[in-house]
Motif scaffolding. Structure first.
Motif, PDB file in Angstrom:
ATOM      1  N   ALA A  87       0.834  -1.202   0.000  1.00 19.92           N
ATOM      2  CA  ALA A  87       0.000   0.000   0.000  1.00 19.92           C
ATOM      3  C   ALA A  87       0.865   1.247   0.000  1.00 19.92           C
TER       4      ALA A  87
ATOM      5  N   GLU B 224       1.230   5.230   0.967  1.00 18.32           N
ATOM      6  CA  GLU B 224       0.699   6.234   1.886  1.00 18.32           C
ATOM      7  C   GLU B 224       0.643   7.594   1.206  1.00 18.32           C
TER       8      GLU B 224
ATOM      9  N   GLU C 122      -3.205  -0.228  -3.672  1.00 22.74           N
ATOM     10  CA  GLU C 122      -3.903   0.390  -2.554  1.00 22.74           C
ATOM     11  C   GLU C 122      -3.202   1.682  -2.151  1.00 22.74           C
ATOM     12  N   TYR C 123      -3.998   2.695  -1.844  1.00 26.14           N
ATOM     13  CA  TYR C 123      -3.513   3.977  -1.353  1.00 26.14           C
ATOM     14  C   TYR C 123      -4.294   4.292  -0.090  1.00 26.14           C
ATOM     15  N   TYR C 124      -3.642   4.930   0.881  1.00 25.44           N
ATOM     16  CA  TYR C 124      -4.324   5.265   2.126  1.00 25.44           C
ATOM     17  C   TYR C 124      -3.784   6.568   2.696  1.00 25.44           C
TER      18      TYR C 124
ATOM     19  N   LYS D 205      -5.516   3.715   9.224  1.00 21.51           N
ATOM     20  CA  LYS D 205      -5.462   3.904   7.782  1.00 21.51           C
ATOM     21  C   LYS D 205      -6.869   4.023   7.212  1.00 21.51           C
TER      22      LYS D 205
ATOM     23  N   TYR E  39      -8.474   4.066   3.480  1.00 26.23           N
ATOM     24  CA  TYR E  39      -8.090   3.779   2.096  1.00 26.23           C
ATOM     25  C   TYR E  39      -8.841   4.652   1.101  1.00 26.23           C
TER      26      TYR E  39
ATOM     27  N   GLU F  22     -10.710   5.219  -2.516  1.00 26.28           N
ATOM     28  CA  GLU F  22     -11.553   4.443  -3.410  1.00 26.28           C
ATOM     29  C   GLU F  22     -11.771   5.240  -4.693  1.00 26.28           C
TER      30      GLU F  22
ATOM     31  N   THR G 194     -11.573   9.222  -0.011  1.00 22.67           N
ATOM     32  CA  THR G 194     -11.359   8.219   1.022  1.00 22.67           C
ATOM     33  C   THR G 194     -12.659   7.500   1.327  1.00 22.67           C
TER      34      THR G 194
END
Length: 92
Positions: free
Chosen positions: A2, A4, A51-53, A60, A62, A64, A76
């Motif tokens: 993931a 950040e 994935e990004y968060y 966290k 994430y 969408e 988010t």
């Protein structure tokens, strides 16, 4: 792994007051190395399984993918705040 999100760049002249005003998203895979992508690029990357968060109160949240009127962007996932955590990130 993931990614950040550590910063965003917004268009202050945008007619939107939500995540659609974001022009670039800065993220880290390795500490002290920040890369940037457009929201549309992050949207596609999420659809491809990345994935990004963002960090929020020690947890966290994430990102969408979203689309409105043909514009691809990201936001988010819903959590314990009514404000989108992505827009709370510092400027890149």
């Amino acid at each position: 792994m993931a990614r950040e999100v550590v910063c965003v760049t917004t268009d202050d002249a945008s007619i939107h007051n939500d995540c659609r005003c974001i022009e670039t998203i800065g993220y880290q895979i390795i500490e002290d190395n920040t890369w940037t992508k457009t929201p549309a690029e992050v949207h596609e990357s999420i659809e491809d399984g990345k994935e990004y968060y963002v960090e929020h109160n020690g947890s966290k949240t994430y990102l969408e993918p979203a689309e409105r009127n043909g514009t691809k962007y990201v936001r988010t996932e819903p959590n314990d705040t009514s404000r989108d955590n992505l827009l709370q990130q510092p400027s890149c």
